[in-house]
Design a protein around this motif. Structure first.
Motif, short mmCIF file in Angstrom:
data_model
loop_
_atom_site.label_atom_id
_atom_site.label_comp_id
_atom_site.label_asym_id
_atom_site.label_seq_id
_atom_site.Cartn_x
_atom_site.Cartn_y
_atom_site.Cartn_z
N ASP A 1 17.02 -14.94 -10.13
CA ASP A 1 16.37 -15.82 -11.10
C ASP A 1 15.80 -15.01 -12.26
N PRO A 2 16.07 -15.41 -13.52
CA PRO A 2 15.49 -14.71 -14.67
C PRO A 2 13.98 -14.88 -14.71
N VAL A 3 13.32 -13.92 -15.35
CA VAL A 3 11.86 -13.92 -15.39
C VAL A 3 11.33 -14.32 -16.76
N VAL A 4 11.92 -13.80 -17.84
CA VAL A 4 11.39 -14.08 -19.18
C VAL A 4 12.44 -14.65 -20.13
N LEU A 5 13.72 -14.52 -19.79
CA LEU A 5 14.79 -14.90 -20.72
C LEU A 5 15.76 -15.86 -20.04
N SER B 1 11.07 -5.11 -20.96
CA SER B 1 11.63 -4.51 -19.76
C SER B 1 12.27 -5.56 -18.86
N PHE B 2 11.64 -6.71 -18.73
CA PHE B 2 12.22 -7.77 -17.92
C PHE B 2 13.41 -8.43 -18.60
N MET B 3 13.45 -8.40 -19.92
CA MET B 3 14.55 -8.99 -20.65
C MET B 3 15.85 -8.26 -20.35
N PHE B 4 15.81 -6.93 -20.30
CA PHE B 4 17.00 -6.16 -19.97
C PHE B 4 17.53 -6.58 -18.60
#
Length: 464
Positions: free
Chosen positions: A65-69, A167-170
């Motif tokens: 699951d994505p976190v920010v994007l 960092s979470f986006m990557f």
């Protein structure tokens, strides 16, 4: 089913796009848009971007699951994505105002014309909550955001979002459920750049993301034969599996299905009994192989580039280079979920690579050996964390048993040779350090001197 084998409506879409591009500027767009082909009804069934199956997701939501994007419809609209969604709107305005002197409605209408085509790329019913306009707006915004990310030369562009989001986006870019069809991204590239510039942008992006340099000089697939990846995640997979294959021509590449083996591809005869004997017990760890006189050396960045050479006094195992990061588990897990997706025809290369590495890495000493040989690089805190990362990746019993079977067979033959094993034990015991070698030499010299002294004591030299 390849992206090139699209329906007639997409063919019309591409032709209209090319006409618009010709009016705006001379460069062509066609090479960046999958070419249409005449297909039979049985060939037009397209691959989809499937969700991760529930059995794989159990207790593993943090991996899938994505976190920010959010990209695409599967996770769109959740509160945690609000800050990045606002940034997406800014990026879309930049693209519209600075690309080909067209307003937003031009790009919006181009996407809207193909909205039924776009819906067909996702699981049936998963886009029902979005009307055509909302889905077109979402896809256009996401594609522009990805294109902006590909164009970045300075990561400071993302600093307004904060380094934690960056960092979470990557990490979120690597999610299987966070993908949009690749042809949409390449269509926007074709509108903004001419053919050569667009291709250069794309292969430089793939090169940097996968290798950290600019080694690629062309896109690592052939658009003309309909082999374009479904999305960016598959594009990364194709890049990692395509690099280094030119270095393994001396070794037959075994490409079976999971249960169907093409024995005629082998240069040597391998009985099914010996194959299942090897697969039924744990394989040798790095430490075990080192004790058998096998040395390690990096091969290339291709994940299937595993080679073994047996010599009279030692063996040489060459393994792919990999840089272990905090996102490695996310990358491998989502890549394996893609390989296990319906309608995806792969040889489970990534799954097989992970299984092979898990068999080699049993203790932190094994990681240390591969790290010292330039095979594994890590930005994690310790070798224990690298080992833990590999061990935590669950392959769910899936494996292409034949992919590395030739290598395993050669290693088994080397380790079963008593002469080579004896020589390896001798070298490992007495020549593992300069001091043990000096001690062996001194003991041998002392033994020779003692023998000579005894001989001449019994048989003294006569005076002439």
């Amino acid at each position: 089913m390849s992206m090139a084998d699209n329906s007639v409506s997409e063919q019309e879409f591409r032709s209209v796009a090319n006409e618009e591009r010709e009016e705006a500027s001379p460069p062509e767009v066609s090479i960046l848009i999958p070419s249409a082909k005449t297909t039979t009804e049985s060939q037009v069934r397209r691959r989809r971007i499937y969700k991760v199956p529930p059995p794989l997701r159990a207790n593993m939501e943090h991996v899938y699951d994505p976190v920010v994007l959010s990209l695409g419809p599967y996770h769109h609209g959740r509160p945690q994505f609000r800050q990045v969604e606002e940034f997406k709107a800014e990026i879309l305005n930049r693209f519209v105002s600075g690309s080909v002197a067209k307003d937003k409605s031009f790009f919006f209408n181009k996407i809207l014309e193909q909205i039924d085509e776009i819906r067909s790329y996702y699981e049936e019913g998963s886009t029902n909550e979005f009307n055509d306009e909302a889905l077109a707006e979402m896809v256009l915004s996401d594609a522009c955001f990805i294109l902006h990310y590909m164009e970045l030369e300075d990561e400071n562009e993302y600093h307004p979002l904060g380094m934690s989001l960056v960092s979470f986006m990557f990490r979120d870019f690597l999610m299987l459920e966070n993908q949009i069809p690749l042809w949409i991204i390449r269509y926007l590239i074709g509108l903004k750049y001419d053919k050569d510039e667009g291709e250069a942008l794309f292969y430089k992006f793939l090169s940097f993301m996968n290798f950290g340099d600019d080694r690629l000089t062309q896109i690592p697939w052939d658009n003309d034969n309909g082999s374009e990846p479904l999305h960016l995640l598959e594009a990364h997979r194709t890049t990692l599996l395509g690099q280094g294959k030119e270095f393994i021509r001396d070794q037959p590449r075994f490409l079976p299905r999971l249960l169907g083996f093409r024995w005629k591809r082998w240069k040597r005869k391998i009985s099914s009994q010996s194959m299942f004997k090897m697969e039924s017990r744990p394989f040798y760890s790095v430490t075990d192989l080192k004790a058998k006189g096998i040395h390690f050396r990096p091969s290339s960045n291709c994940l299937t580039d595993v080679r073994f050479h047996s010599y009279p006094f030692y063996g040489l195992l060459q393994l792919p280079i990999w840089f272990v990061t905090n996102n490695s588990m996310v990358f491998f897990s989502n890549m394996m979920a893609f390989e296990m997706s319906p309608e995806i025809d792969t040889d489970c290369d990534v799954i097989s690579y992970v299984n092979f590495m898990k068999s080699l890495l049993e203790t932190p000493r094994d990681v240390k050996e591969l790290r010292e040989k330039g095979i594994l690089f890590s930005c994690l805190g310790s070798d224990e964390e690298v080992l833990k990362m590999y061990k935590q990746i669950d392959t769910y019993g899936v494996n292409n048993c034949g992919l590395f079977l030739d290598v395993k067979t050669r290693i088994e033959e080397h380790c079963s040779s008593k002469a080579k094993t004896w020589m390896a034990d001798l070298i490992h015991t007495y020549f593992r350090s300069p001091w043990t070698a000096i001690a062996l030499f001194a003991a041998t010299l002392l033994l020779c001197l003692t023998f000579l002294q005894t001989y001449y004591t019994i048989h003294p030299v006569k005076n002439n």
